[in-house]
Design an enzyme around this catalytic site. Structure first.
Site, PDB file in Angstrom:
ATOM      1  N   LEU A 157       0.818  -1.215   0.000  1.00 19.48           N
ATOM      2  CA  LEU A 157       0.000   0.000   0.000  1.00 19.48           C
ATOM      3  C   LEU A 157       0.848   1.259   0.000  1.00 19.48           C
ATOM      4  O   LEU A 157       0.459   2.277  -0.583  1.00 19.48           O
ATOM      5  CB  LEU A 157      -0.938   0.000   1.205  1.00 19.48           C
ATOM      6  CG  LEU A 157      -2.242  -0.796   1.096  1.00 19.48           C
ATOM      7  CD1 LEU A 157      -3.099  -0.306  -0.067  1.00 19.48           C
ATOM      8  CD2 LEU A 157      -2.004  -2.283   0.967  1.00 19.48           C
ATOM      9  N   ASP A 158       2.001   1.223   0.656  1.00 15.67           N
ATOM     10  CA  ASP A 158       2.862   2.397   0.724  1.00 15.67           C
ATOM     11  C   ASP A 158       3.354   2.787  -0.664  1.00 15.67           C
ATOM     12  O   ASP A 158       3.251   3.939  -1.081  1.00 15.67           O
ATOM     13  CB  ASP A 158       4.046   2.101   1.646  1.00 15.67           C
ATOM     14  CG  ASP A 158       4.286   3.205   2.659  1.00 15.67           C
ATOM     15  OD1 ASP A 158       3.493   4.164   2.699  1.00 15.67           O
ATOM     16  OD2 ASP A 158       5.255   3.107   3.426  1.00 15.67           O
ATOM     17  N   ASP A 159       3.931   1.819  -1.379  1.00 11.76           N
ATOM     18  CA  ASP A 159       4.420   2.108  -2.726  1.00 11.76           C
ATOM     19  C   ASP A 159       3.285   2.497  -3.654  1.00 11.76           C
ATOM     20  O   ASP A 159       3.426   3.413  -4.473  1.00 11.76           O
ATOM     21  CB  ASP A 159       5.158   0.893  -3.287  1.00 11.76           C
ATOM     22  CG  ASP A 159       6.578   0.809  -2.766  1.00 11.76           C
ATOM     23  OD1 ASP A 159       7.461   1.455  -3.344  1.00 11.76           O
ATOM     24  OD2 ASP A 159       6.799   0.108  -1.771  1.00 11.76           O
ATOM     25  N   GLU A 161       2.310   6.137  -3.032  1.00  5.16           N
ATOM     26  CA  GLU A 161       3.313   7.103  -3.480  1.00  5.16           C
ATOM     27  C   GLU A 161       3.442   7.129  -4.994  1.00  5.16           C
ATOM     28  O   GLU A 161       3.672   8.187  -5.589  1.00  5.16           O
ATOM     29  CB  GLU A 161       4.665   6.780  -2.838  1.00  5.16           C
ATOM     30  CG  GLU A 161       4.726   7.085  -1.353  1.00  5.16           C
ATOM     31  CD  GLU A 161       4.463   8.548  -1.040  1.00  5.16           C
ATOM     32  OE1 GLU A 161       4.897   9.425  -1.815  1.00  5.16           O
ATOM     33  OE2 GLU A 161       3.816   8.820  -0.019  1.00  5.16           O
ATOM     34  N   HIS A 209      -0.210   7.823   4.092  1.00 10.65           N
ATOM     35  CA  HIS A 209       0.098   7.920   2.665  1.00 10.65           C
ATOM     36  C   HIS A 209      -1.105   7.539   1.810  1.00 10.65           C
ATOM     37  O   HIS A 209      -1.362   8.157   0.771  1.00 10.65           O
ATOM     38  CB  HIS A 209       1.300   7.027   2.339  1.00 10.65           C
ATOM     39  CG  HIS A 209       2.586   7.503   2.931  1.00 10.65           C
ATOM     40  ND1 HIS A 209       3.611   6.661   3.281  1.00 10.65           N
ATOM     41  CD2 HIS A 209       3.016   8.758   3.252  1.00 10.65           C
ATOM     42  CE1 HIS A 209       4.612   7.367   3.773  1.00 10.65           C
ATOM     43  NE2 HIS A 209       4.266   8.639   3.779  1.00 10.65           N
TER      44      HIS A 209
END
Length: 649
Positions: free
Chosen positions: A383-385, A388, A459
């Site tokens: 989920l972070d990548d 972003e 994020h």
């Protein structure tokens, strides 16, 4: 690093910031790969280097050049007290020191060499091998330096447990299960390769190298799992041969199915290492295609330095680094149709994952659409990548906007579908928050589950706000969760970066982007906390020891990345004219080197809180540039900078 005179008047700040941003832009553009991506080195502690040498010894594939270069790097990381730490400036750590010592002995260093004798004495003084973590003792057991009977048992039959069972493999985080499954095979086979020397010098009493441990009370979780482990050891002796063989075959198939196109397993070095050992002990020859591919991938983690040393990256971060680089360059005023940004967009679009992976076990009806961290990791997007990358894609004016929009829609849909039951987001899985896996005697090191975290949730919320979804009930649930997670100090915990400075630097811009006013009490508490922990030199820093010791929270040597995170939060909170921001920008500009870069030996990334820290070498370039760009835009526009929600879509 010490930076003086960071308190220059605002009238002189803008020209310095503009010059610093221009130099940083020039440097960052020069580092882009011809294919469009950016990647900085990802530095960990020397256990990766030591275990690489141990693996080569176990498989009998060592060579003098690699051994010499790895030993040179390991020696270079030894502290003055003869120990090895898990992060720059940190204290000596027992298991890390043991593994480094053993690796150097394999490389030919003699036990009576001063640097080795000092390390051995320190190890003995801190409990010796018997006090080390389970994973270290597993490595030693592979060579007969520790007894398999004195290690926790992990039977391969766990591969047959149903997905609803509390300890099935999908109750572990993706990084844990891709190590645990191979180790169930190793635990069952208990291989021993003849050791080329003894390690008596690392025992407090060589006559009793494996001292017994006292059992915890039977009515405690520790006591329960200790007794379960004893039962599993008994089962090991009587396990039905046909069932065990079937379990190991299923586990081997599970491992092979997760082999990536580059020969690695999820782009993670430990996963590749343990998978190769498991397949080898099952009889896979080194010439087998799977083994050949896996062995070839080992060299992709190696970074050869100018001094001849060889450092092993625990993973590689091109998707993460590229998305951050694009955001930083766009924030700093690089034209949205700049060829570098367009090329980066093309590369990121090609990395979207359009097949189901392990995440689909909990979300079988959800269409794929996420991004992973590494060059090749189709099984575990995160989920972070994903958040972003979508934020980065929206900053670029691409010649094929239809293609970009379609990729973003898939990514947004996948992200929303991966929301956990409490309204927040974990990194890789949904509701991966059981406390039971971590209580197993086997799991005495690192996080083994993937519960939601404030930084990842922030994020995702920022991305959803940027996509015009602030009012979506799912986004609102994420916002509510973030507000409840704020600590009494006003900070937020940072799961994937060190630590509260990282968490707060992620959450404040996300909440502002989602529509919370700068005057909101939660925002004001965060601002007050950031001001209170600003260093005298104008920068911010937080030591990784803050994960274990509250006295270190918000405290540490000023670093470029952490100063930038604090500034991103303050700028989002409409603090552009505050003394804290002016001093922070002053620190950033004065700390920059003439080539447009920043020096940052300290570790500001996190793999496992309190156990494994990371140094992302590109953090020191992208985050200061991002902060400078947002500061200059705020000064020019005379208004707050709230992350990304004001960018055209």
């Amino acid at each position: 690093m010490t930076v003086e005179n960071a308190s220059a008047p605002p009238s002189t700040r803008r020209p310095s910031a503009e010059r610093a941003a221009a130099l940083a832009i020039q440097h960052l553009l020069s580092r882009q790969d011809a294919q469009g991506w950016w990647k900085g080195d990802l530095e960990c502690n020397v256990t990766s280097d030591a275990e690489d040498l141990l693996l080569r010894q176990f498989l009998d594939i060592q060579d003098k050049k690699t051994t010499h270069a790895a030993a040179r790097y390991i020696r270079g990381q030894q502290r003055e007290d003869a120990t090895w730490a898990t992060f720059h400036g940190g204290p000596g750590e027992l298991s890390t020191t043991i593994e480094a010592y053993v690796a150097l002995r394999l490389a030919g260093d003699a036990p009576d060499d001063p640097h080795m004798a000092g390390a051995a004495a320190w190890i003995r003084a801190h409990g010796g091998i018997a006090a080390s973590r389970v994973f270290t003792r597993i490595w030693l057991a592979l060579f007969g330096w520790w007894k398999w009977d004195d290690l926790p048992e992990l039977p391969p039959e766990v591969i047959f447990l149903p997905k609803w069972f509390p300890l099935d493999i999908y109750h572990f985080a993706c990084w844990a299960r891709q190590i645990i499954v191979p180790l169930t095979i190793v635990s069952a086979k208990r291989p021993v390769r003849p050791a080329p020397f003894s390690l008596n010098e690392l025992h407090t009493d060589p006559r009793l190298p494996n001292p017994s441990r006292r059992l915890a009370p039977v009515n405690s979780w520790d006591g329960f799992f200790q007794r379960l482990d004893k039962a599993l050891h008994a089962y090991h002796k009587v396990a039905p041969r046909r069932l065990r063989k079937a379990a190991m075959s299923r586990a081997a198939l599970w491992i092979i199915e997760r082999l990536e196109s580059d020969g690695c397993w999820g782009g993670i070095q430990p996963q590749a290492t343990y998978s190769l050992i498991a397949l080898r002990v099952l009889g896979y020859q080194l010439e087998h295609p799977v083994m050949r591919a896996g062995l070839a991938s080992l060299d992709t983690f190696a970074v050869w330095r100018e001094d001849g040393a060889r450092m092993i990256e625990i993973a590689q971060s091109p998707v993460w680094d590229t998305s951050l680089a694009v955001c930083a360059l766009a924030d700093a005023g690089v034209n949205p149709d700049h060829p570098a940004l367009v090329k980066a967009t093309d590369w990121m679009l090609g990395k979207q994952i359009l097949r189901r992976g392990d995440w689909a076990v909990r979300r079988p009806g959800l269409d794929p659409g996420g991004w992973a961290f590494e060059f090749h990791n189709n099984n575990n997007p995160d989920l972070d990548d994903t958040a972003e990358v979508i934020l980065a894609l929206r900053r670029v004016q691409h010649p094929d906007p239809v293609r970009v929009s379609a990729a973003i829609r898939r990514g947004v849909r996948w992200s929303l579908g991966m929301q956990s039951g409490n309204g927040a987001w974990g990194a890789f899985d949904v509701d991966n928050n059981s406390s039971l896996p971590g209580k197993l005697p086997f799991c005495d090191f690192a996080e083994v589950t993937d519960p939601p975290s404030a930084d990842v949730t922030a994020h995702v919320v920022e991305m959803l706000a940027n996509e015009g979804r602030s009012a979506d009930p799912r986004t609102q649930r994420g916002i509510e969760w973030l507000l409840t997670e704020q600590e009494p100090s006003g900070a937020w915990f940072g799961r994937w970066g060190v630590n509260h400075v990282y968490g707060t630097g992620a959450v404040v811009p996300a909440l502002i982007a989602a529509g919370l006013p700068a005057a909101h009490p939660a925002i004001r508490r965060a601002v007050t906390w950031l001001r209170s922990v600003q260093n005298d030199d104008g920068g911010w820093g937080e030591d990784p020891r803050s994960y274990l010791d509250e006295d270190w929270v918000g405290r540490g040597t000023s670093t470029a990345s952490q100063t930038a995170w604090a500034l991103l939060a303050l700028l989002a909170a409409d603090e552009r004219e505050s003394e804290a921001v002016e001093r922070g920008i002053g620190w950033i500009t004065l700390a920059q080197r003439e080539d447009g870069t920043w020096d940052e030996p300290h570790f500001t990334g996190t793999s496992f809180p309190g156990d494994m820290s990371l140094s992302y070498h590109l953090y020191r370039q992208v985050f200061p540039l991002m902060a400078l760009g947002r500061y200059l835009r705020a000064v020019q526009q005379g208004q707050s900078v709230c992350g990304t929600s004001d960018l055209p879509r």
